[in-house]
Design a protein around this motif. Structure first.
Motif, PDB file in Angstrom:
ATOM      1  N   UNK A   1       0.822  -1.288   0.071  1.00 28.66           N
ATOM      2  CA  UNK A   1       0.209   0.052   0.076  1.00 28.66           C
ATOM      3  C   UNK A   1       0.951   1.237   0.205  1.00 28.66           C
ATOM      4  N   UNK A   2       0.743   2.236  -1.050  1.00 31.97           N
ATOM      5  CA  UNK A   2       1.425   3.366  -0.914  1.00 31.97           C
ATOM      6  C   UNK A   2       0.713   4.463  -0.846  1.00 31.97           C
ATOM      7  N   UNK A   3      -0.861   4.508  -0.818  1.00 35.96           N
ATOM      8  CA  UNK A   3      -1.496   5.664  -0.743  1.00 35.96           C
ATOM      9  C   UNK A   3      -3.017   5.112  -0.252  1.00 35.96           C
ATOM     10  N   UNK A   4      -3.538   6.169   0.535  1.00 38.12           N
ATOM     11  CA  UNK A   4      -4.817   6.269   1.229  1.00 38.12           C
ATOM     12  C   UNK A   4      -5.812   6.774   0.389  1.00 38.12           C
ATOM     13  N   UNK A   5      -5.371   7.445  -0.800  1.00 39.75           N
ATOM     14  CA  UNK A   5      -6.176   8.170  -1.806  1.00 39.75           C
ATOM     15  C   UNK A   5      -6.636   7.787  -2.836  1.00 39.75           C
ATOM     16  N   UNK A   6      -8.054   7.662  -2.969  1.00 37.31           N
ATOM     17  CA  UNK A   6      -8.667   6.984  -4.439  1.00 37.31           C
ATOM     18  C   UNK A   6      -8.774   8.170  -5.231  1.00 37.31           C
ATOM     19  N   UNK A   7      -9.114   7.757  -6.558  1.00 39.29           N
ATOM     20  CA  UNK A   7      -9.325   8.828  -7.417  1.00 39.29           C
ATOM     21  C   UNK A   7     -10.084  10.209  -7.059  1.00 39.29           C
ATOM     22  N   UNK A   8      -9.405  11.300  -7.423  1.00 35.98           N
ATOM     23  CA  UNK A   8     -10.297  12.307  -7.101  1.00 35.98           C
ATOM     24  C   UNK A   8      -9.808  12.846  -5.493  1.00 35.98           C
ATOM     25  N   UNK A   9      -9.364  12.144  -4.695  1.00 36.15           N
ATOM     26  CA  UNK A   9      -8.933  12.378  -3.476  1.00 36.15           C
ATOM     27  C   UNK A   9      -7.344  12.732  -3.223  1.00 36.15           C
ATOM     28  N   UNK A  10      -6.732  13.006  -4.279  1.00 32.71           N
ATOM     29  CA  UNK A  10      -5.354  13.347  -4.143  1.00 32.71           C
ATOM     30  C   UNK A  10      -5.050  14.910  -4.857  1.00 32.71           C
ATOM     31  N   UNK A  11      -4.299  15.591  -4.445  1.00 30.29           N
ATOM     32  CA  UNK A  11      -4.016  16.798  -5.041  1.00 30.29           C
ATOM     33  C   UNK A  11      -3.232  16.842  -6.292  1.00 30.29           C
ATOM     34  N   UNK A  12      -2.679  15.366  -6.571  1.00 31.23           N
ATOM     35  CA  UNK A  12      -2.013  15.175  -7.763  1.00 31.23           C
ATOM     36  C   UNK A  12      -3.003  14.880  -8.889  1.00 31.23           C
ATOM     37  N   UNK A  13      -4.231  14.743  -8.586  1.00 25.50           N
ATOM     38  CA  UNK A  13      -5.270  14.603  -9.581  1.00 25.50           C
ATOM     39  C   UNK A  13      -5.739  16.066 -10.128  1.00 25.50           C
ATOM     40  N   UNK A  14      -5.251  17.127  -9.513  1.00 26.06           N
ATOM     41  CA  UNK A  14      -5.539  18.207 -10.099  1.00 26.06           C
ATOM     42  C   UNK A  14      -4.209  19.242 -10.184  1.00 26.06           C
ATOM     43  N   UNK A  15      -3.091  18.578 -10.524  1.00 26.45           N
ATOM     44  CA  UNK A  15      -2.047  19.215 -10.937  1.00 26.45           C
ATOM     45  C   UNK A  15      -1.336  20.107  -9.902  1.00 26.45           C
ATOM     46  N   UNK A  16      -1.667  19.739  -8.659  1.00 28.11           N
ATOM     47  CA  UNK A  16      -1.142  20.586  -7.525  1.00 28.11           C
ATOM     48  C   UNK A  16      -0.297  19.982  -6.736  1.00 28.11           C
ATOM     49  N   UNK A  17       0.291  19.028  -7.168  1.00 27.94           N
ATOM     50  CA  UNK A  17       1.111  18.166  -6.218  1.00 27.94           C
ATOM     51  C   UNK A  17       2.358  17.688  -6.911  1.00 27.94           C
ATOM     52  N   UNK A  18       3.714  17.267  -6.202  1.00 32.42           N
ATOM     53  CA  UNK A  18       4.727  16.695  -6.923  1.00 32.42           C
ATOM     54  C   UNK A  18       5.053  15.636  -5.748  1.00 32.42           C
ATOM     55  N   UNK A  19       5.888  14.636  -6.505  1.00 29.67           N
ATOM     56  CA  UNK A  19       6.526  13.782  -5.587  1.00 29.67           C
ATOM     57  C   UNK A  19       8.180  13.810  -6.069  1.00 29.67           C
ATOM     58  N   UNK A  20       9.061  13.429  -5.139  1.00 27.54           N
ATOM     59  CA  UNK A  20      10.465  13.644  -5.677  1.00 27.54           C
ATOM     60  C   UNK A  20      11.288  12.397  -4.942  1.00 27.54           C
ATOM     61  N   UNK A  21      12.587  12.203  -5.456  1.00 25.27           N
ATOM     62  CA  UNK A  21      13.275  11.489  -5.110  1.00 25.27           C
ATOM     63  C   UNK A  21      14.912  12.150  -5.200  1.00 25.27           C
ATOM     64  N   UNK A  22      15.804  11.502  -4.585  1.00 25.59           N
ATOM     65  CA  UNK A  22      17.174  12.037  -4.455  1.00 25.59           C
ATOM     66  C   UNK A  22      17.826  11.456  -5.871  1.00 25.59           C
ATOM     67  N   UNK A  23      18.440  12.211  -6.588  1.00 31.90           N
ATOM     68  CA  UNK A  23      18.946  11.969  -8.015  1.00 31.90           C
ATOM     69  C   UNK A  23      20.688  11.374  -7.659  1.00 31.90           C
ATOM     70  N   UNK A  24      20.945  10.165  -7.826  1.00 30.72           N
ATOM     71  CA  UNK A  24      22.365   9.945  -7.448  1.00 30.72           C
ATOM     72  C   UNK A  24      23.341  10.311  -8.732  1.00 30.72           C
ATOM     73  N   UNK A  25      24.522  10.363  -8.327  1.00 31.57           N
ATOM     74  CA  UNK A  25      25.651  11.096  -9.317  1.00 31.57           C
ATOM     75  C   UNK A  25      25.761  10.469 -10.512  1.00 31.57           C
TER      76      UNK A  25
END
Length: 230
Positions: A66-90
């Motif tokens: 399980x990686x999210x508790x949000x169904x469709x329409x219940x995440x700010x990602x669905x409205x272009x208002x969120x981002x996720x990130x990771x560290x980019x290695x060398x």
């Protein structure tokens, strides 16, 4: 070491579809972290309702954790208002979600440095949530609830202007002049510029990104590159 342009290009496709302010803030985050010798990758931006539902099914009706508790329409990602990130290695091809890494060797975890910069840009961090902590997640709600967004609400002009003001604060503080010109794009204030001898000076990135373009700088050739996304 990757150039800033190379780092930004790796995230470019995931910035498509984001609200212009969120895209501008995410781009600024990449740039500020690069100056700290912390290259990052935006791993997720706009997520469709169908994509959100598929992610929600993971660990429930489909294999995986399980990686999210949000169904469709219940995440700010669905409205272009969120981002996720990771560290980019060398090596430029691998990423890490290790929150203890300190690749720039300043005795501060790189992850926490990214979070600090993101908050300074006006992002809310999922790591501060009390119920389900989402450590790679940043979002801008503009004062809107998900219920309002599902009903079709959009960020107000005043909320957008306030967000741009936060994003541009550091750059504007570096402009040493008493003569300021307000710069608007499509009726929305995006920056304060310096007016000198009839010419308005403003950071090119702010204007270009407000118009939907991407901006990069090649330090080797001292070249500013503007790329239209349309």
């Amino acid at each position: 070491m990757l150039t800033l342009m190379q780092v930004k290009n790796k995230s470019a496709s995931r910035l498509t579809g984001l609200h212009p302010v969120v895209r501008s803030a995410a781009t600024a985050l990449i740039e500020r972290c690069y100056k700290l010798n912390i290259p990052i990758l935006i791993t997720q931006g706009l997520r469709t309702i169908a994509e959100q539902d598929a992610l929600y099914a993971q660990g429930r009706t489909k294999p995986g954790a399980i990686v999210t508790n949000a169904r469709g329409g219940y995440s700010y990602h669905n409205f272009g208002l969120a981002v996720d990130f990771a560290l980019l290695l060398q090596n430029g091809s691998s990423v890490s979600w290790d929150m203890r890494r300190d690749d720039n060797n300043n005795q501060i975890a790189d992850w926490q440095e990214v979070v600090k910069e993101a908050k300074a840009l006006g992002f809310e961090w999922g790591g501060d949530w009390t119920s389900f902590k989402d450590y790679p997640h940043f979002q801008m709600a503009f004062g809107l609830t998900l219920t309002q967004l599902r009903a079709g609400a959009k960020p107000s002009i005043s909320a957008v202007e306030s967000a741009y003001k936060v994003i541009n604060r550091k750059e504007e503080e570096e402009l040493k002049s008493d003569i300021i010109a307000v710069v608007k794009v499509n009726g929305v204030k995006v920056a304060d510029g310096v007016l000198e001898k009839g010419i308005t000076y403003v950071p090119v990135r702010i204007i270009a990104e407000a118009l939907g373009a991407q901006v990069g700088y090649d330090s080797a050739t001292r070249t500013v590159e503007i790329t239209s996304t349309h």
